[in-house]
Design a protein around this motif. Structure first.
Motif, mmCIF file in Angstrom:
data_model
loop_
_atom_site.group_PDB
_atom_site.id
_atom_site.type_symbol
_atom_site.label_atom_id
_atom_site.label_comp_id
_atom_site.label_asym_id
_atom_site.label_seq_id
_atom_site.Cartn_x
_atom_site.Cartn_y
_atom_site.Cartn_z
ATOM 1 N N ASP A 47 3.065 17.670 12.750
ATOM 2 C CA ASP A 47 3.877 16.466 12.994
ATOM 3 C C ASP A 47 5.276 16.898 13.417
ATOM 4 O O ASP A 47 6.279 16.388 12.924
ATOM 5 C CB ASP A 47 3.936 15.589 11.738
ATOM 6 C CG ASP A 47 4.564 14.225 12.013
ATOM 7 O OD1 ASP A 47 4.608 13.818 13.194
ATOM 8 O OD2 ASP A 47 5.028 13.583 11.056
ATOM 9 N N TYR A 91 2.330 3.897 15.284
ATOM 10 C CA TYR A 91 2.057 5.227 14.748
ATOM 11 C C TYR A 91 0.926 5.189 13.732
ATOM 12 O O TYR A 91 0.519 6.190 13.219
ATOM 13 C CB TYR A 91 3.313 5.837 14.119
ATOM 14 C CG TYR A 91 3.955 4.986 13.038
ATOM 15 C CD1 TYR A 91 3.510 5.068 11.728
ATOM 16 C CD2 TYR A 91 4.985 4.110 13.349
ATOM 17 C CE1 TYR A 91 4.087 4.296 10.733
ATOM 18 C CE2 TYR A 91 5.563 3.339 12.362
ATOM 19 C CZ TYR A 91 5.124 3.432 11.063
ATOM 20 O OH TYR A 91 5.697 2.662 10.078
ATOM 21 N N HIS A 123 -0.400 14.244 13.878
ATOM 22 C CA HIS A 123 0.178 12.899 13.796
ATOM 23 C C HIS A 123 0.656 12.458 15.177
ATOM 24 O O HIS A 123 1.012 13.286 16.012
ATOM 25 C CB HIS A 123 1.344 12.881 12.810
ATOM 26 C CG HIS A 123 1.664 11.508 12.296
ATOM 27 N ND1 HIS A 123 2.789 10.823 12.671
ATOM 28 C CD2 HIS A 123 0.983 10.692 11.451
ATOM 29 C CE1 HIS A 123 2.802 9.631 12.069
ATOM 30 N NE2 HIS A 123 1.713 9.531 11.325
ATOM 31 N N TYR A 177 -1.317 20.699 9.164
ATOM 32 C CA TYR A 177 -0.853 19.350 9.515
ATOM 33 C C TYR A 177 0.278 19.489 10.516
ATOM 34 O O TYR A 177 1.311 20.111 10.224
ATOM 35 C CB TYR A 177 -0.393 18.612 8.261
ATOM 36 C CG TYR A 177 0.252 17.266 8.529
ATOM 37 C CD1 TYR A 177 -0.322 16.362 9.411
ATOM 38 C CD2 TYR A 177 1.427 16.903 7.881
ATOM 39 C CE1 TYR A 177 0.265 15.121 9.658
ATOM 40 C CE2 TYR A 177 2.021 15.659 8.113
ATOM 41 C CZ TYR A 177 1.443 14.782 8.989
ATOM 42 O OH TYR A 177 2.023 13.557 9.233
ATOM 43 N N SER A 203 5.079 13.059 3.634
ATOM 44 C CA SER A 203 3.759 13.693 3.688
ATOM 45 C C SER A 203 3.710 14.948 2.824
ATOM 46 O O SER A 203 2.654 15.284 2.268
ATOM 47 C CB SER A 203 3.394 14.040 5.134
ATOM 48 O OG SER A 203 4.390 14.872 5.720
ATOM 49 N N GLN A 242 -3.161 6.982 6.490
ATOM 50 C CA GLN A 242 -2.959 8.347 6.974
ATOM 51 C C GLN A 242 -2.754 9.317 5.827
ATOM 52 O O GLN A 242 -3.263 10.446 5.841
ATOM 53 C CB GLN A 242 -1.776 8.374 7.939
ATOM 54 C CG GLN A 242 -2.047 7.629 9.231
ATOM 55 C CD GLN A 242 -0.800 7.394 10.063
ATOM 56 O OE1 GLN A 242 0.320 7.655 9.623
ATOM 57 N NE2 GLN A 242 -0.978 6.861 11.259
ATOM 58 N N LEU A 260 -3.021 9.301 13.353
ATOM 59 C CA LEU A 260 -3.255 10.612 12.743
ATOM 60 C C LEU A 260 -4.699 11.020 13.003
ATOM 61 O O LEU A 260 -5.644 10.395 12.481
ATOM 62 C CB LEU A 260 -2.987 10.560 11.237
ATOM 63 C CG LEU A 260 -3.252 11.865 10.474
ATOM 64 C CD1 LEU A 260 -2.323 12.979 10.961
ATOM 65 C CD2 LEU A 260 -3.097 11.664 8.972
ATOM 66 N N LEU A 284 4.538 7.800 7.791
ATOM 67 C CA LEU A 284 3.162 7.995 7.361
ATOM 68 C C LEU A 284 2.660 6.745 6.656
ATOM 69 O O LEU A 284 3.282 6.259 5.708
ATOM 70 C CB LEU A 284 3.088 9.198 6.412
ATOM 71 C CG LEU A 284 1.692 9.699 6.050
ATOM 72 C CD1 LEU A 284 1.099 10.485 7.223
ATOM 73 C CD2 LEU A 284 1.750 10.569 4.799
#
Length: 239
Positions: free
Chosen positions: A127, A239, A154, A125, A54, A27, A185, A23
């Motif tokens: 991910d 990313y 993500h 969220y 996160s 983000q 993200l 992350l």
């Protein structure tokens, strides 16, 4: 209901940034800004926690709102995910941040936990596993969100499986609107999308193709080529 003032993003990020993970600060800030919309006593759900980078960001804000974060991660054994040792690091990082009372760990696959879930959510969220089938199922958690509730994904435009899932289940859906992204993200919201919302998703496809090309070059150990052609300087996937 009036929100009490949170201590601020930077303090939370200073803690989270010491935890290994992918992350970025931008983000994390997007996670924080959308979590600020959660009402006092609300519920945030995170799919895929790893070592808690996160989770600490979300948990720091949730603590100020008397809200809770449910972290869904099976902590599968194996070289890729780390299993029990990774879970121990996750729990230690939460304890060091003083967030153990705020974060509830659901040590299970998101796809297995979802069918029996009944609690309303204020923030989602995603991910988790980055294949098409898992992402497709994870999007079904959105049925527990209120109107305009934030959905953050993500690696949305840097993973083949995730991007295909978005194209199939969101681009032509009448339920989610694409708003913006920070790196890979992406922020969506529960609500009827306009043609412009759909066009914004299509507008990200060149960037996605670029990221896939970078990944291929990295797998072929052609990092200098990725740097020259695409300006990608790091050893890790975009990313």
């Amino acid at each position: 209901m009036q929100h009490r003032a949170a201590p601020g993003f930077q303090a939370a990020w200073e803690v989270a940034d010491r935890i290994p993970g992918w992350l970025t600060e931008a983000q994390a800030r997007l996670l924080w800004e959308t979590a600020e919309e959660v009402p006092d006593g609300g519920l945030l759900l995170e799919i895929g926690s790893h070592q808690g980078r996160s989770t600490v960001v979300l948990g720091a804000l949730a603590r100020e709102r008397d809200a809770r974060v449910v972290a869904v991660d099976p902590f599968v054994d194996g070289r890729l995910f780390g299993g029990r040792p990774t879970r121990e690091k996750f729990e230690r990082h939460l304890a060091e941040a003083g967030l153990t009372p705020t974060v509830e760990l659901l040590a299970d696959y998101s796809t297995r936990a979802r069918p029996s879930w009944s609690r309303p959510l204020d923030h989602l969220y995603i991910d988790g596993k980055h294949d098409y089938w898992t992402l497709s199922d994870d999007l079904r958690w959105t049925r527990h969100l209120r109107d305009r509730g934030p959905v953050l994904v993500h690696d949305c435009f840097s993973s083949i499986g995730v991007t295909l899932g978005i194209l199939v289940h969101v681009l032509f859906s009448g339920r989610l609107r694409y708003e913006r992204r920070a790196g890979s993200l992406a922020l969506f919201r529960v609500g009827r999308p306009s043609l412009r919302d759909r066009a914004r998703i299509l507008g990200e496809l060149p960037w996605w193709i670029r990221n896939v090309a970078v990944k291929v070059l990295l797998r072929l150990r052609l990092r200098p080529v990725a740097r020259v052609l695409f300006g990608h300087r790091g050893p890790y996937d975009p990313y």
